[in-house]
Write an enzyme that holds these catalytic residues in place. Structure first.
Site, PDB file in Angstrom:
ATOM      1  N   LYS A 171      -1.512  21.089  -2.535  1.00  0.00           N
ATOM      2  CA  LYS A 171      -0.257  21.468  -3.197  1.00  0.00           C
ATOM      3  C   LYS A 171      -0.406  20.033  -4.090  1.00  0.00           C
ATOM      4  O   LYS A 171      -0.071  19.164  -3.658  1.00  0.00           O
ATOM      5  CB  LYS A 171       1.021  21.516  -2.322  1.00  0.00           C
ATOM      6  CG  LYS A 171       2.194  21.755  -3.179  1.00  0.00           C
ATOM      7  CD  LYS A 171       3.638  21.757  -2.591  1.00  0.00           C
ATOM      8  CE  LYS A 171       3.917  20.175  -3.077  1.00  0.00           C
ATOM      9  NZ  LYS A 171       4.414  20.154  -4.426  1.00  0.00           N
ATOM     10  N   GLU A 246      -0.057   8.469   4.078  1.00  0.00           N
ATOM     11  CA  GLU A 246      -0.155   7.197   3.168  1.00  0.00           C
ATOM     12  C   GLU A 246       1.294   7.066   2.429  1.00  0.00           C
ATOM     13  O   GLU A 246       1.395   7.862   1.441  1.00  0.00           O
ATOM     14  CB  GLU A 246      -1.460   7.019   2.406  1.00  0.00           C
ATOM     15  CG  GLU A 246      -1.856   6.009   1.734  1.00  0.00           C
ATOM     16  CD  GLU A 246      -1.343   5.763   0.485  1.00  0.00           C
ATOM     17  OE1 GLU A 246      -0.191   4.991   0.251  1.00  0.00           O
ATOM     18  OE2 GLU A 246      -1.756   6.092  -0.442  1.00  0.00           O
ATOM     19  N   CYS A 280       0.780   2.499  -5.265  1.00  0.00           N
ATOM     20  CA  CYS A 280       0.961   1.970  -3.914  1.00  0.00           C
ATOM     21  C   CYS A 280       0.791   0.738  -3.391  1.00  0.00           C
ATOM     22  O   CYS A 280       1.472   0.075  -2.674  1.00  0.00           O
ATOM     23  CB  CYS A 280       0.956   3.004  -2.790  1.00  0.00           C
ATOM     24  SG  CYS A 280      -0.956   3.461  -2.674  1.00  0.00           S
ATOM     25  N   GLU A 381      10.732  -0.545  -2.995  1.00  0.00           N
ATOM     26  CA  GLU A 381       9.752  -0.338  -3.758  1.00  0.00           C
ATOM     27  C   GLU A 381      10.188   0.105  -5.045  1.00  0.00           C
ATOM     28  O   GLU A 381      10.887   1.200  -5.185  1.00  0.00           O
ATOM     29  CB  GLU A 381       8.893   0.844  -3.097  1.00  0.00           C
ATOM     30  CG  GLU A 381       7.414   1.138  -4.007  1.00  0.00           C
ATOM     31  CD  GLU A 381       6.721   2.012  -3.187  1.00  0.00           C
ATOM     32  OE1 GLU A 381       5.398   2.176  -3.423  1.00  0.00           O
ATOM     33  OE2 GLU A 381       7.320   2.946  -2.659  1.00  0.00           O
TER      34      GLU A 381
END
Length: 477
Positions: A171, A246, A280, A381
């Site tokens: 996906k 992750e 990331c 973040e």
């Protein structure tokens, strides 16, 4: 306009048979592609196709799988120019970076073609008898990937999955599915049996939920936000599925008093602002030793001023737009909170001026000084192009500050004393640490996070092992 079809059981589903959405270029809001949007039923059909294809693919020799993976890598390279252009148009990154991402994904396929050959068992003879240990494919895998590196991060999963003998349903990100689907189509066109590779587009709450919750999938490989990772982990627990997650990061960058300041500033700028900070392992917070903080800050600003921002299809562009207005607004909100709490704006902090930037999600790379841990930008973040700087007195203090986070994906330290670097690397709470280097990714080495940055490892032989089950056969002879 490009049309992006779903791939199920070796066939591209006609786009007219599904709800269709338009993908727009974040640099100018021009339409890029029409994408078919799938449903839970499409995801179920794809899972059933992958299940049907699994016995044949899992029993295919590692040599034959390697041959097909190498052919797939060659085909991805042949189509790299066209796929890269689509990636730049839908995601925003400069064309040179998009092309590098596509070529890297081909390298990953080549690597795992050979790593799969090394998936051998063991014969053990002990005083208690003889045993065989086998490593066998786990089954059908669901591969769910984000928009920031939609092809590269998918290749990290596709390569080991296929080399291990698993089949999959992917996906891609709902708002950037075009290049990722073209990548999988190249793999399918290389001659893999029908049903081995499948792609279903659609929202995570519908298509993603079916892939995670359906009992056919035995392995979930996901890259994305930590909150989504929590949701996947909870749903996968109902059937004790294998997961590799992750997740988010909030990487510290430590500049010691004895560091090469010019080198550190250049490395910091590249890792903080590349892909508009939407990585990331991006530098999210900088800790500079008091004695070099002024010099480092000046040089970081100088490096930042040199970066050219624009449409990723233009020549000599270093930075494209941000992916969405939501990402830009979050960046602005974090920056405002920092300024309200006493940070100093040294560069950037606004949209660039000019007609070329009016329709896109552009934002200047930003340097803040005098940051501290009361500010959101040092705790959460941001996923945007901001480098906040905080001062420290001792390396012990810097490590304590760096570890003061729920995240633990990557960390960086610059020092001329290798002993300091190694000792700090051992103490930093992160899955990867760069000592005098601003990248912790090497596809032959493990990649993954500590704490809320994830579970499991990708890349290297660790990535292959995550798609394998271990079986012990004890022989009564």
């Amino acid at each position: 306009m490009h049309q992006t079809h779903m791939i199920i059981n070796g066939e591209q589903l006609p786009i007219s048979s599904h709800r269709v959405e338009t993908i727009y270029n974040p640099a100018n809001q021009e339409p890029v592609a029409l994408v078919s949007v799938g449903t839970r039923q499409d995801a179920q059909t794809a899972l059933e196709a992958a299940k049907k294809a699994f016995p044949l693919w899992s029993e295919t020799s590692s040599e034959k799988r390697a041959e097909l993976l190498h052919s797939a890598a060659d085909l991805v390279r042949e189509r790299a120019v066209s796929i890269a252009r689509l990636l730049t148009q839908e995601q925003g990154k400069p064309l040179k970076n998009a092309r590098a991402e596509i070529l890297s994904s081909a390298d990953i396929l080549d690597y795992y073609a050979e790593e799969g050959r090394r998936n051998v068992g063991e014969w053990l003879a002990t005083s208690r008898g003889r045993s065989v240990v086998l490593r066998q494919p786990v089954g059908v895998a669901a591969l769910i990937t984000p928009w920031n590196y939609p092809v590269d991060l998918l290749s990290w999963k596709v390569g080991p999955c296929l080399a291990a003998g698993c089949t999959f349903v992917a996906k891609p990100p709902s708002r950037a599915p075009v290049a990722a689907t073209e990548f999988v189509r190249a793999i399918s066109d290389a001659g893999l049996p029908a049903g081995v590779v499948n792609v279903v587009h659609g929202p995570g709450g519908e298509v993603g939920a079916e892939l995670v919750e359906n009992p056919i999938s035995r392995k979930i490989a996901f890259t994305g936000e930590t909150e989504t990772g929590r949701w996947i982990m909870a749903r996968a627990a109902n059937q004790i599925k294998r997961v590799s997650l992750e997740l988010g990061g909030h990487s510290p960058f430590i500049v010691c008093g004895d560091a090469d300041i010019e080198k550190a500033a250049a490395a910091c700028a590249q890792r903080a602002f590349s892909n508009m900070g939407q990585i990331c392992i991006s530098v999210n917070r900088v800790y500079a030793a008091d004695e070099v903080a002024e010099e480092f800050t000046d040089r970081l600003v100088h490096q930042t001023e040199r970066l050219r921002i624009g449409n990723g299809l233009e020549d000599n562009v270093d930075l494209g737009p941000m992916f969405s207005n939501e990402q830009r607004e979050k960046t602005k909100e974090h920056m405002k909170d920092a300024l309200d709490r006493g940070a100093e704006l040294l560069f950037g902090g606004r949209e660039p001026e000019g007609k070329a930037f009016e329709k896109g999600y552009f934002f200047l790379p930003t340097v803040l000084d005098r940051a501290d841990h009361k500010m959101k930008i040092m705790r959460e973040e941001t996923f945007g192009p901001v480098a906040p700087i905080m001062r420290f007195e001792t390396v012990d203090e810097a490590i304590k500050l760096a570890n003061d986070s729920n995240y633990g994906l990557a960390a960086y330290i610059y020092t001329s004393d290798i002993a300091t670097g190694i000792q700090a690397a051992e103490r930093l709470e992160a899955g990867g640490v760069g000592v005098n280097i601003n990248n912790v990714m090497d596809y032959q080495m493990p990649f993954g996070g500590w704490k809320e940055s994830g579970i499991g490892r990708e890349l290297g032989h660790y990535g292959l092992e995550s798609f394998l089950e271990i079986k012990h056969i004890r022989l009564g002879i």
